[in-house]
Design a protein around this motif. Sequence first.
Motif, mmCIF file in Angstrom:
data_model
loop_
_atom_site.group_PDB
_atom_site.id
_atom_site.type_symbol
_atom_site.label_atom_id
_atom_site.label_comp_id
_atom_site.label_asym_id
_atom_site.label_seq_id
_atom_site.Cartn_x
_atom_site.Cartn_y
_atom_site.Cartn_z
ATOM 1 N N THR A 106 -43.797 -18.580 -32.274
ATOM 2 C CA THR A 106 -42.443 -18.628 -32.836
ATOM 3 C C THR A 106 -42.010 -17.252 -33.325
ATOM 4 O O THR A 106 -42.790 -16.524 -33.937
ATOM 5 C CB THR A 106 -42.384 -19.620 -34.007
ATOM 6 N N VAL A 107 -40.791 -16.895 -33.018
ATOM 7 C CA VAL A 107 -40.207 -15.668 -33.552
ATOM 8 C C VAL A 107 -39.690 -15.959 -34.961
ATOM 9 O O VAL A 107 -38.986 -16.947 -35.181
ATOM 10 C CB VAL A 107 -39.064 -15.161 -32.664
ATOM 11 N N LYS A 108 -40.028 -15.121 -35.911
ATOM 12 C CA LYS A 108 -39.601 -15.336 -37.297
ATOM 13 C C LYS A 108 -38.074 -15.422 -37.390
ATOM 14 O O LYS A 108 -37.364 -14.640 -36.758
ATOM 15 C CB LYS A 108 -40.105 -14.205 -38.191
ATOM 16 N N ASP A 109 -37.629 -16.337 -38.208
ATOM 17 C CA ASP A 109 -36.196 -16.570 -38.333
ATOM 18 C C ASP A 109 -35.449 -15.342 -38.858
ATOM 19 O O ASP A 109 -34.317 -15.077 -38.461
ATOM 20 C CB ASP A 109 -35.951 -17.766 -39.258
ATOM 21 N N ASN A 110 -36.091 -14.572 -39.736
ATOM 22 C CA ASN A 110 -35.380 -13.421 -40.313
ATOM 23 C C ASN A 110 -35.278 -12.236 -39.352
ATOM 24 O O ASN A 110 -34.780 -11.178 -39.725
ATOM 25 C CB ASN A 110 -36.005 -12.990 -41.640
ATOM 26 N N VAL A 111 -35.719 -12.426 -38.099
ATOM 27 C CA VAL A 111 -35.511 -11.365 -37.112
ATOM 28 C C VAL A 111 -34.018 -11.130 -36.895
ATOM 29 O O VAL A 111 -33.596 -10.050 -36.460
ATOM 30 C CB VAL A 111 -36.225 -11.711 -35.787
ATOM 31 N N LYS A 112 -33.213 -12.161 -37.194
ATOM 32 C CA LYS A 112 -31.759 -11.993 -37.048
ATOM 33 C C LYS A 112 -31.204 -10.938 -37.996
ATOM 34 O O LYS A 112 -30.094 -10.429 -37.788
ATOM 35 C CB LYS A 112 -31.045 -13.333 -37.285
ATOM 36 N N ASN A 113 -31.991 -10.589 -39.025
ATOM 37 C CA ASN A 113 -31.580 -9.515 -39.928
ATOM 38 C C ASN A 113 -32.035 -8.144 -39.439
ATOM 39 O O ASN A 113 -31.668 -7.122 -40.019
ATOM 40 C CB ASN A 113 -32.164 -9.759 -41.331
ATOM 41 N N ILE A 114 -32.846 -8.134 -38.382
ATOM 42 C CA ILE A 114 -33.430 -6.891 -37.870
ATOM 43 C C ILE A 114 -32.775 -6.441 -36.567
ATOM 44 O O ILE A 114 -32.435 -5.262 -36.396
ATOM 45 C CB ILE A 114 -34.953 -7.072 -37.652
ATOM 46 N N LEU A 115 -32.570 -7.392 -35.641
ATOM 47 C CA LEU A 115 -32.085 -7.023 -34.305
ATOM 48 C C LEU A 115 -30.730 -6.318 -34.296
ATOM 49 O O LEU A 115 -30.552 -5.345 -33.554
ATOM 50 C CB LEU A 115 -32.039 -8.254 -33.398
ATOM 51 N N PRO A 116 -29.749 -6.742 -35.095
ATOM 52 C CA PRO A 116 -28.471 -6.009 -35.069
ATOM 53 C C PRO A 116 -28.617 -4.539 -35.465
ATOM 54 O O PRO A 116 -27.973 -3.661 -34.875
ATOM 55 C CB PRO A 116 -27.606 -6.777 -36.075
ATOM 56 N N ALA A 117 -29.485 -4.276 -36.448
ATOM 57 C CA ALA A 117 -29.697 -2.890 -36.867
ATOM 58 C C ALA A 117 -30.404 -2.105 -35.766
ATOM 59 O O ALA A 117 -30.065 -0.943 -35.494
ATOM 60 C CB ALA A 117 -30.513 -2.856 -38.158
ATOM 61 N N LEU A 118 -31.406 -2.716 -35.134
ATOM 62 C CA LEU A 118 -32.101 -2.045 -34.027
ATOM 63 C C LEU A 118 -31.137 -1.779 -32.879
ATOM 64 O O LEU A 118 -31.163 -0.704 -32.264
ATOM 65 C CB LEU A 118 -33.269 -2.901 -33.532
ATOM 66 N N ARG A 119 -30.291 -2.752 -32.594
ATOM 67 C CA ARG A 119 -29.328 -2.572 -31.514
ATOM 68 C C ARG A 119 -28.418 -1.377 -31.790
ATOM 69 O O ARG A 119 -28.129 -0.583 -30.881
ATOM 70 C CB ARG A 119 -28.489 -3.842 -31.348
ATOM 71 N N LEU A 120 -27.984 -1.241 -33.022
ATOM 72 C CA LEU A 120 -27.131 -0.116 -33.395
ATOM 73 C C LEU A 120 -27.875 1.207 -33.215
ATOM 74 O O LEU A 120 -27.329 2.182 -32.675
ATOM 75 C CB LEU A 120 -26.676 -0.274 -34.844
ATOM 76 N N LEU A 121 -29.133 1.249 -33.630
ATOM 77 C CA LEU A 121 -29.939 2.466 -33.518
ATOM 78 C C LEU A 121 -30.210 2.836 -32.058
ATOM 79 O O LEU A 121 -30.315 4.020 -31.717
ATOM 80 C CB LEU A 121 -31.272 2.280 -34.247
ATOM 81 N N LEU A 122 -30.293 1.832 -31.192
ATOM 82 C CA LEU A 122 -30.620 2.071 -29.786
ATOM 83 C C LEU A 122 -29.389 2.220 -28.903
ATOM 84 O O LEU A 122 -29.517 2.461 -27.700
ATOM 85 C CB LEU A 122 -31.494 0.931 -29.255
ATOM 86 N N SER A 123 -28.205 2.079 -29.482
ATOM 87 C CA SER A 123 -26.962 2.158 -28.711
ATOM 88 C C SER A 123 -26.256 3.494 -28.889
ATOM 89 O O SER A 123 -25.031 3.581 -28.794
ATOM 90 C CB SER A 123 -26.026 1.007 -29.104
ATOM 91 N N GLU A 124 -27.024 4.525 -29.135
ATOM 92 C CA GLU A 124 -26.450 5.855 -29.364
ATOM 93 C C GLU A 124 -25.715 6.361 -28.129
ATOM 94 O O GLU A 124 -24.648 6.977 -28.222
ATOM 95 C CB GLU A 124 -27.570 6.831 -29.738
ATOM 96 N N ASP A 125 -26.285 6.112 -26.944
ATOM 97 C CA ASP A 125 -25.671 6.595 -25.701
ATOM 98 C C ASP A 125 -24.672 5.582 -25.137
ATOM 99 O O ASP A 125 -23.604 5.952 -24.660
ATOM 100 C CB ASP A 125 -26.748 6.900 -24.663
ATOM 101 N N ASN A 126 -25.031 4.325 -25.123
ATOM 102 C CA ASN A 126 -24.142 3.246 -24.707
ATOM 103 C C ASN A 126 -24.673 1.939 -25.305
ATOM 104 O O ASN A 126 -25.822 1.857 -25.720
ATOM 105 C CB ASN A 126 -24.041 3.137 -23.180
ATOM 106 N N VAL A 127 -23.817 0.933 -25.350
ATOM 107 C CA VAL A 127 -24.176 -0.322 -26.013
ATOM 108 C C VAL A 127 -25.348 -0.986 -25.284
ATOM 109 O O VAL A 127 -25.326 -1.145 -24.062
ATOM 110 C CB VAL A 127 -22.979 -1.281 -26.051
ATOM 111 N N LYS A 128 -26.372 -1.374 -26.043
ATOM 112 C CA LYS A 128 -27.560 -1.990 -25.480
ATOM 113 C C LYS A 128 -27.635 -3.470 -25.849
ATOM 114 O O LYS A 128 -27.077 -3.915 -26.847
ATOM 115 C CB LYS A 128 -28.818 -1.280 -25.989
ATOM 116 N N LEU A 129 -28.355 -4.215 -25.035
ATOM 117 C CA LEU A 129 -28.670 -5.604 -25.289
ATOM 118 C C LEU A 129 -30.165 -5.698 -25.584
ATOM 119 O O LEU A 129 -30.955 -4.981 -24.959
ATOM 120 C CB LEU A 129 -28.327 -6.475 -24.086
#
Length: 397
Positions: free
Chosen positions: A216-239
């Motif tokens: 199971t993926v921890k439920d609070n990952v939803k508090n982590i992924l948006p921030a990671l997505r922002l950090l990884l979307s420096e060049d273009n928007v990532k999924l």
Amino acid sequence: MKPLQDLTDISRYYGNQKDYTLAGGGNTSWKDDKYIWVKASGISLASINKDGFVKLEREKVKITGTKNYSKDPHTREAQVKEDLIASIADPSTQKRPSVETSLHELLEYPFVVHLHPTLTNSLTCSMHAEEKTRELFGNEVMFTGYAAGYQLFKNIQNEITSYRERFNKDPRIIFMKNHGVFVSGDSVSEIKSLYKYITVTIKRELHNSLKIKNLTVKDNVKNILPALRLLLSEDNVKLLKIRHNTLIQHFYSSEQNFKKVALPFTPDIIVYCKSRYLYLEDSSSPENIIQEAESKIKIFRKKYGYLPQIIMIRDYGLVASGDTAVAAGTTLDVYEDLLQISYNSESFGGPHFMKEKDISFIENWEVENYRRKIADGQRLSTIANQKIVIVTGGAQG
């Protein structure tokens, strides 16, 4: 033509088994006296049809084995590419033949199937690869050291001369260090029989086993992924996609374990995951994970010149970044294959990564960039929606 249909069928047969090949990896061919049909670069074996093969004139392909090309590897590969394109029977063809076409032509058997099976690479990407290959399969298989592109062809061209003198035939199985295996035969049934033999033989030698179970993926990952997505979307928007299972858990359990999966084993891994991966150790809270990620991603970008596509988070799982959800899923699949290879390689002396000079060549090789572009284009055609997807098991989403 029945042989071409057989080629299509066996290509799909192995292309739809992730244990044998992933994404646009692997290539297949069939030849008659005049022509060779070889998989087009970047086309997925899983969905290939007759239009996915390039028909070339064999006499023209043979020329690549006799010419003196530039000593500069990138110039040489460009020259070989042009000669292969000039060998295409129909000049209007838009697809490129596989970069390994010359090697397919070299082997005397009509059918050649080159794959990157997980079990096979557990052996070929190990510290004792050649020694254990000889022990398990004897001298009638060929084992060759790592090389890419035309240099791989030339190495085997030179080695096969000695093989023919010893055995009065061509090898049906060629193992390649940090790459995969070429299997050749007179029929697709013979190819299947040889691959089964390889798989059963290696599987029997595995000393350690790990049953991969989804976690199971921890439920609070939803508090982590948006921030990671922002950090990884420096060049273009990532999924982003996240996956969690017992194999991933084994490697995120300590930095020492992560080091065993911190570099690529094969060119395919570089094509789909790049060559460097990030490990986040402080999983005590989402805030600490984000803080560590922000710091390490900044250092990573400065050191390697690109943003990570793979992030391993202790106690959480494996995160992949891609331009689409499907691309991120493919990246997860390919990197998880690396994890399985590393784990299994312990039965053969432990993991053996590619050398830095070989990594650098693949990173800058136009042929591999082209292959990635074609494969990405195929995936894009299947995308309807793009969103962050939290996945507990497989890459679907």
